[in-house]
Design a protein around this motif. Structure first.
Motif, PDB file in Angstrom:
ATOM      1  N   THR A 152      68.772 -20.740  33.563  1.00 19.66           N
ATOM      2  CA  THR A 152      68.637 -22.056  34.190  1.00 19.66           C
ATOM      3  C   THR A 152      70.015 -22.631  34.483  1.00 19.66           C
ATOM      4  O   THR A 152      70.991 -22.337  33.783  1.00 19.66           O
ATOM      5  CB  THR A 152      67.858 -23.026  33.294  1.00 19.66           C
ATOM      6  OG1 THR A 152      68.556 -23.177  32.044  1.00 19.66           O
ATOM      7  CG2 THR A 152      66.450 -22.504  33.009  1.00 19.66           C
ATOM      8  N   THR A 162      65.304 -15.857  30.609  1.00 18.64           N
ATOM      9  CA  THR A 162      65.260 -16.997  31.525  1.00 18.64           C
ATOM     10  C   THR A 162      66.659 -17.541  31.707  1.00 18.64           C
ATOM     11  O   THR A 162      67.393 -17.729  30.724  1.00 18.64           O
ATOM     12  CB  THR A 162      64.330 -18.097  30.998  1.00 18.64           C
ATOM     13  OG1 THR A 162      63.014 -17.562  30.812  1.00 18.64           O
ATOM     14  CG2 THR A 162      64.258 -19.264  31.968  1.00 18.64           C
ATOM     15  N   SER A 220      65.469 -21.995  38.632  1.00 20.48           N
ATOM     16  CA  SER A 220      65.682 -21.048  37.528  1.00 20.48           C
ATOM     17  C   SER A 220      65.140 -19.673  37.888  1.00 20.48           C
ATOM     18  O   SER A 220      64.401 -19.499  38.859  1.00 20.48           O
ATOM     19  CB  SER A 220      65.003 -21.565  36.258  1.00 20.48           C
ATOM     20  OG  SER A 220      63.603 -21.659  36.446  1.00 20.48           O
TER      21      SER A 220
END
Length: 832
Positions: A818, A816, A824
């Motif tokens: 961000t 992930t 994101s």
């Protein structure tokens, strides 16, 4: 994506070739590490419970903070002509020091009576190895490996501890960033205690035997192991005729009544693993000494598949040492290629009878954000990138690279000039012992390790050293070269030998002579000074020329101004940006390459591609956002970089179009600015068309390349909107759960149409779940003070890179990314 077969074998926890024969366990996992010196760390009973867990390969120096120069080092100045270098400029602004590694293990009872070795591929920069508190080995030149026989020192039934101290030495002991630590693989090897092969035991020589070679049209110098004849030009093509494979093996067997005769079994396997030849042989001569080399039977391969840059076909030789009862005592495997190579002042280089030009790179061994840690996948990614842009050659400046680099060059068809040293001085060879004490050991280890690689075509013993009078014997390097060359030819008499030279002190105006060392070498290898080739060639017609380093500033002319019909080719210096050799803080290293340190191509990469792939029509646009300013290295103008980004406001632009087409038409917002011819007769501007005073208002810029009036290539740049989201892209669709394989993941900031936003500079935070871990981050910003071993990175040109290392259990991995103000991104992957 092509995956290295060698890599797949390498990462097995244990490779067992035959019951009770040789085993080799990859010993990269389960180490403890401490940065800095520690009293008593070599002791078996030392408490390392507070130390950090690490897996190899590992570079402890890349983890260290940047060290900004002190005020009195003139770290920065408004005077562009002032010296901006400082104490740690060369070493990447990382402090020198030591690091300790420890590994605890209990030998299995099944190993009793076996011969047991610890095999280190390298320790950077120098290193010492201890077993249970006793120093048992080490290295004074960390670019080469060594093995230690610990058979009599192990304690069975109880814990044993291997401790390693690695030291980067003083900052003056290298001219570039070296990294530090156990940066290459370690193996735990066992063999039969009585009969076994020695270290790097095989020499495999091949030659084309039918159809018969035709006589050379030029002077043939030493050929390589894929051509043991001195004629080198085969009439036959791939799949025709036959090839002779001759194998020499070194082994240790006591001379007694049981082993008066030695028997070997040799199998040759093709790329698919099919058996091509399977013979049992007995050498004519049996030496009385325990360790000796034996010439095995020569094997004929019908219709051989030749190794080439386009089709790098590999065979495998499997050689078994048999006991008197016929069982296998030891077995080793080595890949090889069948090809012919010839060098001549008339045509430079021929591979399998075909003229080949070296289109190369000369870089240091480090791997960007990973530092010196020699991950095979990181090396493979660079080779894939280089091949995409037309490169076919690597010069290993200025030291032996990892074994996995050569394995991958074998697989991808990359031709290698394999280099041993920088200067023949203590200062540049580790700094702990004099060079005069090292070379007798280093040369055999290097040659025996690398001589069976078909990718290796030339040996280089050093770099830019013929101007150092103070080297051994004070004769400008002639005697040291002769000594090394004679020892080298003991282990490989088939390849030419050279050193890379910088003809400082010479003058074209005075028609000065080459350095004395040039006349000793098989290849006249000049760094940058290709303009001396014509004059030297007229006076010394037997010279064969190679531009062993070429620079960015003369890109284009330093290719086209050579006589490409006669030279070997060139290697461009530093085409991938790297740590160290900085021109001054805050720049952390060399930044004049065609690819940035995160492997993003700069516009000049397409300039190289235009003439490295001359037959592949292309055109590519680079943008300067200021005009009428002094050109600097073809990359910057008055502080403005050459980029792929268009401005958001109306202004006057300078554009470069790189092309191998006949002509280029430039359009701005659909309106033609004009058409310019590619002036192929002028090497100083060939394939590079400059457009000045281009009036730009926000919109598209298109370059159309034409040949004979027909469009054959097109490149378009479009303006972008505001960045609204992140996008992730992985590069490895065959990600292996072996604990070493990598995934390079590119993150971009994109606008609402999904286009990369070059002026986005958001800081991106990365997080990972699943059987993998984040080991490095990077961007193309060489001035950034951000560290590489962390979980966040600011975008540069709208991009950043994160690198994941797989675990040893397969499963789902989720990354992930961000960033404040941006949507994101999540990427789901699997390790296999």
């Amino acid at each position: 994506m092509k995956k290295s077969l060698f890599f797949a074998l390498l990462v097995l926890t244990a490779v067992v070739c035959h019951a009770q024969s040789r085993t080799s366990e990859l010993w990269n996992f389960g180490w403890k590490f401490h940065a800095g010196d520690v009293q008593g760390a070599e002791s078996r009973d030392f408490d390392d419970s507070a130390w950090r867990d690490v897996d190899l390969p590992h570079d402890f120096q890349i983890e260290q903070p940047w060290v900004a120069p002190s005020a009195d080092e003139r770290a920065d100045t408004s005077d562009p002509g002032a010296n901006r270098k400082s104490r740690l400029s060369a070493r990447g602004f990382k402090e020198m020091g030591a690091g300790w590694y420890r590994k605890t293990f209990t030998p299995a009872d099944s190993l009793r009576g076996r011969r047991i070795l610890l095999d280190f591929e390298g320790i950077m920069l120098v290193g010492d190895v201890y077993l249970n508190g006793e120093r048992v080995g080490g290295t004074d030149y960390g670019y080469l490996g060594f093995e230690i026989d610990v058979t009599k020192r192990l304690k069975f039934g109880e814990k044993n501890v291997v401790a390693v101290r690695a030291d980067t030495q003083k900052e003056i002991n290298s001219r570039w960033y070296t990294g530090g630590g156990l940066y290459r693989d370690v193996h735990f090897v066992t063999t039969d205690a009585r009969q076994y092969f020695t270290r790097h035991p095989l020499q495999i020589l091949t030659s084309i035997t039918s159809p018969s070679p035709i006589p050379s049209q030029g002077r043939s110098v030493d050929t390589n192991p894929s051509d043991n004849s001195n004629n080198a030009l085969p009439l036959g093509r791939d799949g025709e005729g036959s090839a002779l494979v001759t194998i020499q093996a070194e082994c240790t067997v006591p001379f007694d009544s049981k082993t008066k005769n030695l028997d070997f079994r040799v199998r040759i396997l093709d790329r698919q693993g099919n058996v091509v030849k399977d013979v049992q042989c007995r050498p004519v001569y049996r030496a009385r000494q325990k360790t000796n080399e034996y010439l095995l039977d020569s094997l004929t391969i019908q219709q051989p598949h030749l190794w080439s840059c386009e089709d790098p076909y590999l065979y495998t030789a499997e050689v078994s040492l048999l006991r008197p009862d016929g069982s296998v005592a030891d077995v080793v495997k080595e890949r090889f290629g069948i090809r012919t190579v010839e060098f001549s002042p008339e045509f430079g280089l021929k591979l399998n009878g075909k003229k080949v030009l070296l289109k190369g790179i000369a870089n240091h061994h480090t791997l960007g954000a990973l530092g010196a840690a020699a991950y095979p996948r990181a090396i493979e990614k660079r080779i894939q990138l280089l091949k995409e842009f037309g490169f076919n050659h690597i010069r290993t400046s200025h030291n032996p690279y990892s074994e996995s680099l050569l394995d991958l060059c074998d697989e991808y068809g990359i031709l290698v000039v394999d280099e041993l040293y920088d200067k023949w001085l203590r200062q540049y060879c580790g700094g702990r012992r004099s060079w005069e004490e090292l070379w007798q050991h280093d040369v055999p280890e290097w040659i025996r390790r690398d001589r069976n690689h078909p990718s290796v075509i030339v040996w280089s013993l050093g770099n830019e050293l013929q101007t150092y009078w103070e080297q051994a014997y004070a004769d400008w390097g002639v005697t040291p070269y002769r000594l090394q060359r004679e020892l080298l030819r003991r282990y490989d008499p088939t390849r030419p030998v050279t050193v890379a030279m910088h003809p400082r002190g010479r003058s074209l105006d005075t028609d000065s002579l080459p350095a004395p060392l040039v006349f000793e070498t098989d290849i006249a290898a000049y760094n940058y000074r290709y303009m001396y080739f014509p004059g030297d060639g007229r006076r010394f017609p037997n010279m064969i020329f190679y531009q062993s380093e070429a620079n960015n500033a003369m890109m284009g002319p330093n290719w086209y101004e050579m006589d490409l019909n006669k030279v070997l080719g060139l290697a461009y210096w530093g085409m991938i940006d790297y740590l160290g050799e900085s021109q001054g803080w805050p720049t952390k290293g060399w930044n004049l390459g065609a690819f940035d340190i995160s492997l993003e191509p700069k516009p000049t990469a397409w300039f190289l591609r235009s003439y490295f792939n001359e037959d592949d029509p292309m055109v590519h646009i680079g943008v300067f956002q200021t005009a009428k300013t002094e050109d600097w290295n073809g990359e910057r103008q008055g502080g403005a970089r050459l980029t792929h980004s268009l401005p958001h406001t109306a202004q006057t632009l300078t554009l470069h179009t790189y092309t191998n087409c006949d002509e280029v038409e430039l359009l701005v917002n659909g309106h033609s600015v004009g058409t310019q011819l590619n002036d192929r007769k002028n090497p100083k501007v060939r394939n590079k068309i400059v457009w000045t005073d281009v009036t730009y208002t926000e919109g598209s810029v298109v370059a159309i390349g034409r040949k004979q009036g027909r469009e054959v290539a097109r490149h378009e740049l479009l303006p972008t909107g505001q960045a609204v989201a992140l996008r992730l892209e992985a590069d490895n669709d065959d990600w292996r759960a072996d604990g070493i394989d990598l995934q390079h993941i590119r993150v971009w900031a994109v606008d609402k149409k999904g286009r990369r936003v070059y002026d986005a500079t958001n800081e991106v935070q990365f997080s990972v779940t699943g059987p993998a871990r984040l080991i490095a981050v990077s961007s193309g910003d060489h001035d950034s003070d951000e560290l590489n071993v962390t979980d966040h990175r600011r975008l540069y040109d709208g991009s950043a890179l994160c690198i994941l290392r797989s675990g040893r259990e397969r499963g789902n991995v989720v990354l992930t990314a961000t960033a404040d103000g941006l949507k994101s991104a999540t990427l789901k992957m699997k390790t296999k």
